[in-house]
Design a protein around this motif. Sequence first.
Motif, PDB file in Angstrom:
ATOM      1  N   GLY A 124       0.805  -1.224   0.000  1.00  0.00           N
ATOM      2  CA  GLY A 124       0.000   0.000   0.000  1.00  0.00           C
ATOM      3  C   GLY A 124       0.831   1.265   0.000  1.00  0.00           C
ATOM      4  O   GLY A 124       0.457   2.258   0.622  1.00  0.00           O
ATOM      5  N   GLU A 125       1.980   1.227  -0.681  1.00  0.00           N
ATOM      6  CA  GLU A 125       2.812   2.427  -0.757  1.00  0.00           C
ATOM      7  C   GLU A 125       3.079   2.783  -2.205  1.00  0.00           C
ATOM      8  O   GLU A 125       3.033   1.914  -3.072  1.00  0.00           O
ATOM      9  N   THR A 126       3.390   4.072  -2.439  1.00  0.00           N
ATOM     10  CA  THR A 126       3.587   4.505  -3.806  1.00  0.00           C
ATOM     11  C   THR A 126       4.629   5.622  -3.827  1.00  0.00           C
ATOM     12  O   THR A 126       4.822   6.306  -2.826  1.00  0.00           O
ATOM     13  N   ASP A 127       5.317   5.803  -4.963  1.00  0.00           N
ATOM     14  CA  ASP A 127       6.237   6.942  -5.102  1.00  0.00           C
ATOM     15  C   ASP A 127       5.511   8.049  -5.857  1.00  0.00           C
ATOM     16  O   ASP A 127       4.812   7.773  -6.829  1.00  0.00           O
ATOM     17  N   VAL A 128       5.698   9.285  -5.415  1.00  0.00           N
ATOM     18  CA  VAL A 128       5.099  10.418  -6.112  1.00  0.00           C
ATOM     19  C   VAL A 128       6.230  11.323  -6.604  1.00  0.00           C
ATOM     20  O   VAL A 128       7.108  11.703  -5.823  1.00  0.00           O
ATOM     21  N   THR A 129       6.212  11.629  -7.912  1.00  0.00           N
ATOM     22  CA  THR A 129       7.235  12.507  -8.499  1.00  0.00           C
ATOM     23  C   THR A 129       6.529  13.707  -9.123  1.00  0.00           C
ATOM     24  O   THR A 129       5.468  13.544  -9.716  1.00  0.00           O
ATOM     25  N   PHE A 130       7.117  14.882  -8.955  1.00  0.00           N
ATOM     26  CA  PHE A 130       6.539  16.062  -9.625  1.00  0.00           C
ATOM     27  C   PHE A 130       7.628  17.087  -9.893  1.00  0.00           C
ATOM     28  O   PHE A 130       8.759  16.952  -9.410  1.00  0.00           O
ATOM     29  N   THR A 131       7.303  18.080 -10.693  1.00  0.00           N
ATOM     30  CA  THR A 131       8.271  19.144 -10.955  1.00  0.00           C
ATOM     31  C   THR A 131       7.720  20.483 -10.467  1.00  0.00           C
ATOM     32  O   THR A 131       6.508  20.686 -10.389  1.00  0.00           O
ATOM     33  N   CYS A 132       8.665  21.369 -10.110  1.00  0.00           N
ATOM     34  CA  CYS A 132       8.294  22.743  -9.744  1.00  0.00           C
ATOM     35  C   CYS A 132       9.444  23.639 -10.210  1.00  0.00           C
ATOM     36  O   CYS A 132      10.520  23.139 -10.532  1.00  0.00           O
ATOM     37  N   PRO A 133       9.251  24.951 -10.256  1.00  0.00           N
ATOM     38  CA  PRO A 133      10.358  25.812 -10.677  1.00  0.00           C
ATOM     39  C   PRO A 133      11.542  25.684  -9.704  1.00  0.00           C
ATOM     40  O   PRO A 133      11.337  25.610  -8.487  1.00  0.00           O
ATOM     41  N   GLN A 134      12.758  25.655 -10.262  1.00  0.00           N
ATOM     42  CA  GLN A 134      13.940  25.554  -9.398  1.00  0.00           C
ATOM     43  C   GLN A 134      13.977  26.666  -8.359  1.00  0.00           C
ATOM     44  O   GLN A 134      14.437  26.473  -7.239  1.00  0.00           O
ATOM     45  N   ALA A 135      13.476  27.838  -8.754  1.00  0.00           N
ATOM     46  CA  ALA A 135      13.507  28.978  -7.833  1.00  0.00           C
ATOM     47  C   ALA A 135      12.669  28.700  -6.586  1.00  0.00           C
ATOM     48  O   ALA A 135      12.885  29.317  -5.545  1.00  0.00           O
ATOM     49  N   ASP A 136      11.708  27.774  -6.678  1.00  0.00           N
ATOM     50  CA  ASP A 136      10.844  27.469  -5.526  1.00  0.00           C
ATOM     51  C   ASP A 136      11.296  26.220  -4.779  1.00  0.00           C
ATOM     52  O   ASP A 136      10.636  25.802  -3.815  1.00  0.00           O
ATOM     53  N   LEU A 137      12.397  25.595  -5.232  1.00  0.00           N
ATOM     54  CA  LEU A 137      12.773  24.291  -4.673  1.00  0.00           C
ATOM     55  C   LEU A 137      13.042  24.359  -3.160  1.00  0.00           C
ATOM     56  O   LEU A 137      12.576  23.500  -2.404  1.00  0.00           O
ATOM     57  N   ALA A 138      13.775  25.383  -2.723  1.00  0.00           N
ATOM     58  CA  ALA A 138      14.125  25.461  -1.294  1.00  0.00           C
ATOM     59  C   ALA A 138      12.852  25.563  -0.450  1.00  0.00           C
ATOM     60  O   ALA A 138      12.688  24.851   0.544  1.00  0.00           O
TER      61      ALA A 138
END
Length: 419
Positions: free
Chosen positions: A314-328
Amino acid sequence: MARIVMKFGGTSMAGTERIRRVAQLVKRQAERGDEVAVVVSAMAGDTDRLVNFCREANALYDPAEYDVVVAAGEQITSGLLAITLQALGCNARSWLGWQMPIHTDDAHAKARIGSIDTDELLASMGTGCIAVIPGFQGLTDNNRVTTLGRGGSDTSAVAVAAAVKADRCDIYTDVDGVYTTDPRIVARARKLKAVTYEEMLELASVGSKVLQTRSVGLAMKEGVRVQVLSSFIDENAPDADSIPGTMIVTDEELENAQVERQLITGIAADKNEAKITLTRVPDRPGAVAHIFAPLADANINVDMIIQNVGRDKGETDVTFTCPQADLARCTDILENQRDAIGYNRLIPDTKVAKISVVGVGMKSHAGVASTMFSSLADRKINIQAISTSEIKVSVLIDEDETELAVRVLHTAYGLDADR
Ligand code: ADP
Ligand code: ASP
Ligand code: MG
């Protein structure tokens, strides 16, 4: 007499010598008897330098104070251009964002323009005074300085053009128009005579930084006539009124111009995205909402999202992208939410690039995506994520393969110019 807004980007404004060339172009337009407002960017590299100061001061800086710092670049160039125009015998003055004012919301670092007060500006332009307006800047209802997001001077220019009902908004930059892809990556990219608002909007939103996305959306909504053209020209070059650059047009205008329509209009690459993977997220209703709701609250734009089907336990990996400027900020928020979400590891990756193909022709043609996947596969380029819209397909790949992927796709879709 026409009313023209002219916008000059960072490379065109980089140093007093270039500002003099810009002033000559502005003077030439004004001497045609036109009312002219000029919107300027900071000198190339200056905004990056100011952004870095903020990051060095504190990686989790207050966006309101960041705006105070980064808005400064445009203040310098607007004053310098006004001085240079005056030296050429022109009547000119600067109008800072807070002086007009350009009213925005309070989403600091990516503020949206609400309205622009133009009475005084128009009265001044009506006396023959050239208005020099720093791009990128705005003001909240609480009198705090804002900026409009990177590349935001394009949006300032279109917003000013809409507010003063300009006949045209000319975006002068360091290339002579919009190409089928970044001409700095693909030497055989072709210049487009015209591109529709819809396609330009999509191209910009997936990384063709020649125009900021919001500027195109605004131009489309307000019906602003936008031309992209080069500021690196000599006195004998055809003037802007003869439309030497690329016009952004409606579907109808494109059809009337009888420009032959390609299946794919252009290809864009974006190296400013970051990928985040959360491992072993509980595979239950609400888990994904726990991840994305706080990011939305913090105004972080999430783009590609993949949730792998839970294999076991019952586990899953979630991947997504966001702007590098917002990463921190993004990782900070997710680390604070770790217990609520219940993930195991957070893996950030900034060595990714998003490659997109855009074209209205896609609506009626199958096979665009499969051509993309097989062309990349032939070059052993691995695809890490995929997203699509009606007129776009995007893939996420290793950043080191960006240039190769763009070239391969440009050829695969038959966009290379004959030589
Ligand atoms: P400015 O400083 O004038 O705002 P930008 O650097 O923001 O200029 O945008 C111009 C750059 O956009 C060009 O130098 C070019 O490398 C890049 N670019 C990316 N995609 C395209 C495209 N499809 N057509 C033209 N230029 C593009
Ligand atoms: N100077 C700002 C930037 O570099 C705005 C702009 O140039 O459009 O993002
Ligand atoms: Mg730009």
